[in-house]
Design an enzyme around this catalytic site. Structure first.
Site, mmCIF file in Angstrom:
data_model
loop_
_atom_site.group_PDB
_atom_site.id
_atom_site.type_symbol
_atom_site.label_atom_id
_atom_site.label_comp_id
_atom_site.label_asym_id
_atom_site.label_seq_id
_atom_site.Cartn_x
_atom_site.Cartn_y
_atom_site.Cartn_z
ATOM 1 N N ASP A 47 -3.741 2.415 -4.931
ATOM 2 C CA ASP A 47 -2.393 2.323 -4.366
ATOM 3 C C ASP A 47 -1.802 0.912 -4.564
ATOM 4 O O ASP A 47 -2.569 -0.049 -4.662
ATOM 5 C CB ASP A 47 -2.393 2.722 -2.875
ATOM 6 N N HIS A 97 0.838 -1.203 0.000
ATOM 7 C CA HIS A 97 0.000 0.000 0.000
ATOM 8 C C HIS A 97 0.876 1.257 0.000
ATOM 9 O O HIS A 97 2.038 1.198 0.364
ATOM 10 C CB HIS A 97 -0.816 0.102 1.304
ATOM 11 N N TYR A 98 0.275 2.379 -0.361
ATOM 12 C CA TYR A 98 0.858 3.652 0.082
ATOM 13 C C TYR A 98 -0.088 4.298 1.079
ATOM 14 O O TYR A 98 -1.289 4.008 1.090
ATOM 15 C CB TYR A 98 1.228 4.570 -1.075
ATOM 16 N N THR A 99 0.464 5.162 1.935
ATOM 17 C CA THR A 99 -0.353 5.740 2.998
ATOM 18 C C THR A 99 -1.325 6.797 2.470
ATOM 19 O O THR A 99 -2.420 6.953 2.998
ATOM 20 C CB THR A 99 0.537 6.391 4.073
ATOM 21 N N HIS A 149 -2.536 -3.081 -3.448
ATOM 22 C CA HIS A 149 -3.915 -2.944 -2.973
ATOM 23 C C HIS A 149 -4.886 -2.817 -4.150
ATOM 24 O O HIS A 149 -5.978 -3.371 -4.146
ATOM 25 C CB HIS A 149 -4.015 -1.716 -2.057
ATOM 26 N N GLU A 158 2.590 -0.841 4.515
ATOM 27 C CA GLU A 158 2.299 0.535 4.084
ATOM 28 C C GLU A 158 3.600 1.273 3.803
ATOM 29 O O GLU A 158 4.519 1.263 4.626
ATOM 30 C CB GLU A 158 1.546 1.295 5.188
HETATM 31 ZN ZN LIG Z 1 -4.085 0.569 0.522
#
Ligand SMILES: [Zn+2]
Length: 243
Positions: free
Chosen positions: A142, A25-27, A132, A90
């Protein structure tokens, strides 16, 4: 590695062999600090097992044996609602909403180390290392098109195709015209792990976008061209070889 405590996980633990998938993921938030606060706030009801700062600092938020809340409604191959079968990582990045930036070398180096450990520990298959957006294309974009899947694949993290750019260029922007080609493309997407069917049109378009974001980053429009087709075919063969 520094530990913070996030309370956002299921009350029952899981067994080691239920862990099959790594989700990246990215935040998508303004800062690292803000991201940690959110991921550890009981009201947010979201978390992940790891958070990696842009400088490569690793935070442990939830233990692997706990089911963290990061995937949401999701699907990949035979797996559904993937929190229970996955590890969530993340990466701090402002994301498309607040100023999407390239992932930094140090951050990716830490990610590589964590992934290699997890792959070894839980015998995670290459094809089950996903973004994600791959598992929830209707809701998520993301880690996005700046995430360097090709480089990670060189470290045996995730899949990539065998084609050189020169060859691919020939197929660029040639439209897929026949129903046969479209059907084959969907079948290949399914083999790779994407959960979509040609009958659900909006899901299909968003799934194609997720595929493009990862494997055909110059064209993120939901309309597969011939280049998408041959990449998907190559990847599906690899996935079938390693079920
Ligand atoms: Zn995500």
């Amino acid at each position: 590695m520094e530990s913070f405590y996030s309370p956002n996980f299921n009350s029952t633990k899981r067994s080691k062999n239920s862990i099959k998938i790594i989700i990246i993921h990215y935040t998508g938030m303004q800062s690292e600090r803000e991201s940690i606060i959110r991921l550890c706030n009981p009201k947010s009801k979201v978390s992940s097992h790891f958070l990696i700062s842009q400088n490569g600092k690793v935070y442990r938020l939830v233990q692997d044996s706990q089911i963290a809340w990061h995937a949401g409604k999701s699907c990949w191959g035979k797996y559904k609602n993937l929190n229970k079968s996955s590890i969530g990582i993340e990466l701090v990045n402002k994301g498309h909403q607040f100023g999407y930036t390239n992932f930094r070398k140090k951050q990716l180096l830490s990610l590589t180390k964590i992934c290699k450990n997890l792959i070894k520990k839980y015998k995670i298959k290459k094809k089950n290392i996903v973004g994600h957006s791959d598992i929830a294309p209707l809701r998520k974009i993301d880690p996005g098109e700046k995430f360097p899947w090709e480089n990670l694949a060189k470290e045996n993290i995730g899949i990539w195709h065998d084609y050189k750019l020169n060859l691919l260029k020939k197929f660029r922007k040639i439209k897929i015209s026949t129903k046969q080609e479209r059907t084959k493309f969907v079948r290949n997407l399914n083999d790779i792990g994407y959960c979509c069917s040609i009958k659900k049109k909006s899901l299909f378009i968003k799934t194609v976008k997720a595929f493009q974001r990862r494997f055909r980053r110059e064209l993120i429009n939901g309309l597969p061209d011939k280049e998408c087709l041959i990449i998907a075919e190559n990847l599906s063969k690899k996935a079938i070889k390693n079920p």
